[in-house]
Design an enzyme around this catalytic site. Structure first.
Site, PDB file in Angstrom:
ATOM      1  N   LYS A  47      36.251  47.002  32.970  1.00 11.65           N
ATOM      2  CA  LYS A  47      36.720  45.753  33.811  1.00 11.65           C
ATOM      3  C   LYS A  47      36.612  46.742  35.619  1.00 11.65           C
ATOM      4  O   LYS A  47      36.465  47.846  35.714  1.00 11.65           O
ATOM      5  CB  LYS A  47      38.621  45.749  34.674  1.00 11.65           C
ATOM      6  CG  LYS A  47      39.078  45.364  35.971  1.00 11.65           C
ATOM      7  CD  LYS A  47      40.159  44.878  35.420  1.00 11.65           C
ATOM      8  CE  LYS A  47      41.123  45.223  37.291  1.00 11.65           C
ATOM      9  NZ  LYS A  47      42.470  44.544  37.082  1.00 11.65           N
TER      10      LYS A  47
ATOM     11  N   LYS B  83      35.165  41.832  32.281  1.00  8.01           N
ATOM     12  CA  LYS B  83      36.150  41.649  33.397  1.00  8.01           C
ATOM     13  C   LYS B  83      34.894  41.718  34.395  1.00  8.01           C
ATOM     14  O   LYS B  83      35.226  43.186  34.480  1.00  8.01           O
ATOM     15  CB  LYS B  83      37.556  41.751  33.573  1.00  8.01           C
ATOM     16  CG  LYS B  83      37.482  41.196  34.942  1.00  8.01           C
ATOM     17  CD  LYS B  83      38.999  40.860  34.994  1.00  8.01           C
ATOM     18  CE  LYS B  83      39.623  40.422  36.170  1.00  8.01           C
ATOM     19  NZ  LYS B  83      41.411  40.971  36.269  1.00  8.01           N
TER      20      LYS B  83
HETATM   21  C1  PBG Z   1      45.222  43.418  38.641  1.00  5.36           C
HETATM   22  C2  PBG Z   1      44.276  42.383  38.159  1.00  5.36           C
HETATM   23  C3  PBG Z   1      43.296  41.839  38.922  1.00  5.36           C
HETATM   24  C4  PBG Z   1      42.326  40.753  38.157  1.00  5.36           C
HETATM   25  C5  PBG Z   1      43.688  40.144  37.372  1.00  5.36           C
HETATM   26  N1  PBG Z   1      44.573  41.799  36.924  1.00  5.36           N
HETATM   27  C6  PBG Z   1      42.518  42.291  40.283  1.00  5.36           C
HETATM   28  C7  PBG Z   1      42.222  43.221  40.640  1.00  5.36           C
HETATM   29  O1  PBG Z   1      42.204  44.339  40.173  1.00  5.36           O
HETATM   30  O2  PBG Z   1      42.027  43.373  41.341  1.00  5.36           O
HETATM   31  C8  PBG Z   1      42.064  39.362  38.843  1.00  5.36           C
HETATM   32  C9  PBG Z   1      41.669  38.200  37.475  1.00  5.36           C
HETATM   33  C10 PBG Z   1      41.187  37.487  38.819  1.00  5.36           C
HETATM   34  O3  PBG Z   1      40.267  37.872  39.620  1.00  5.36           O
HETATM   35  O4  PBG Z   1      40.813  36.517  38.620  1.00  5.36           O
HETATM   36  N2  PBG Z   1      45.250  44.253  38.525  1.00  5.36           N
END
Ligand code: PBG
Length: 348
Positions: A220, A273
């Site tokens: 991520k 992601k």
């Molecule tokens: C929680 C999380 C996030 C997303 C999914 N789980 C936000 C982040 O890490 O700031 C992002 C999903 C999206 O942008 O559609 N940590």
């Protein structure tokens, strides 16, 4: 001397021929539909930066899951907007937490649907970070959690605060067990703390949930494409950013290490992601690992398509399907997308 004997256009002549030789297909059952659950009843509040995406109260979530299910979308992932936030993310692991309530309701009212629980603390922490925050006095004497606001404007070179790794694991594990108890089928940690998959696996097993799989947000990245999500989930960090725990967008090799470690710790499925800006990471992961691979078409990817389509600068339906097919072609068998319902309709 290939031409004129070789003419690749022969197989592009008609839609039936194109369909015959098509290499990549999308199916609604490989989509995961993200939903934002909020307190209240009868609430369907559109997210400003994500037109067509809503904050939904539990009753509305159930309706939405039912509608998606009838289009062949079998899986949803839940995010929560709690009534209140604190420094230990109580809303994330409370028995009557918002996601726990939604999961129970969905499981009670909709048959054969996979409920995935996103496990993170940021939506439930008053400071909006994904772990426990500790002010770092050594780096800066005057910096307490209260005075950290300035860090948002100009990131300091020395860390004024720290997102504490190991202490956060306990809360993530507690959240996971609580979600499993509420009937969540798959636990999906998105926090990026080191060792969280192992900690969650151990806690689930201890609580008797040895059959509950983990979908790890393994690679991520610290991405600007999460902007609209933070509005949707009300999870913007109150100071600083997430770069000390989410990955540097420049790193592919490190992404492979992250995935490898999550697999070693017991991940059943892995995720990359965001999706479209990281197709190379998806392809590399597909080549290196044999676990089911997911990719998350995130909020910013959705918002860009919507914004351009609303200006008539692109053909929405065509771009939705092209974006999803590209993610599939790169190697993701599972796609988390806000377009799950719409795409399923277009496929029907
Ligand atoms: C929680 C999380 C996030 C997303 C999914 N789980 C936000 C982040 O890490 O700031 C992002 C999903 C999206 O942008 O559609 N940590």
């Amino acid at each position: 001397m290939a031409f004129p004997a070789n003419r690749l256009r022969r197989l592009r002549r008609t839609e039936t021929l194109r369909a015959l030789v098509r290499e990549t297909r999308l199916t609604p059952e490989s989509f995961v539909y993200p939903l934002f659950v909020c307190p209240g009843e009868g609430i369907r509040k559109e997210v400003r930066s994500m037109p067509g995406v809503f904050n939904l109260s539990v009753d509305e979530v159930v309706q939405e899951v039912r509608a998606a299910r009838s289009l062949g979308v079998l899986s949803v992932i839940l995010f929560g907007l709690p009534e209140k936030k604190d420094e230990v993310a109580t809303g994330a692991w409370a028995e009557d937490g918002i996601v726990q309530r939604a999961a129970r309701a969905i499981k009670r009212e909709v048959r054969d649907v996979v409920v995935i629980g996103d496990v993170c603390l940021c939506e439930y922490m008053s400071h909006g970070h994904c772990g426990i925050v500790k002010a770092n006095d050594k780096a800066n004497d005057h910096a307490g959690p209260q005075s950290l606001g300035a860090a948002a404007a100009a990131p300091p070179l020395t860390a004024e605060y720290e997102i504490v790794n190991d202490a956060s694991l306990e809360l993530l594990a507690r959240t996971s067990v609580s979600l499993a108890r509420a009937g969540v089928d798959v636990i999906a940690p998105s926090d990026m703390m080191d060792g969280r998959v192992g900690a969650i696996r151990a806690a689930l097993d201890l609580a008797g949930f040895e059959n509950t799989p983990i979908l790890a947000y393994a690679a991520k990245f610290a991405s600007g494409f999460y902007g609209p999500f933070r509005e949707a989930a009300d999870s913007t960090p109150q100071f600083g950013d997430r770069r000390s725990y989410q990955m540097d967008p420049a790193n592919l090799h490190e992404a492979m290490r992250e995935i490898e470690l999550d697999i070693e710790e017991g991940a059943d499925m892995i995720m990359v992601k965001p999706a479209m800006p990281y197709l190379d990471v998806i392809a590399a992961a597909r080549n290196s690992f044999d676990l089911p691979l997911a990719a998350y078409q995130v909020s910013g990817e959705y918002a860009m398509i919507e914004a351009a389509a609303r200006n008539n600068w692109i053909d929405r339906e065509r771009v939705i399907m092209e974006s999803l097919v590209s993610i599939r072609r790169a190697g993701a068998g599972i796609i988390l997308t806000y377009y799950a319902q719409q795409a399923a309709k277009l496929l029907a």
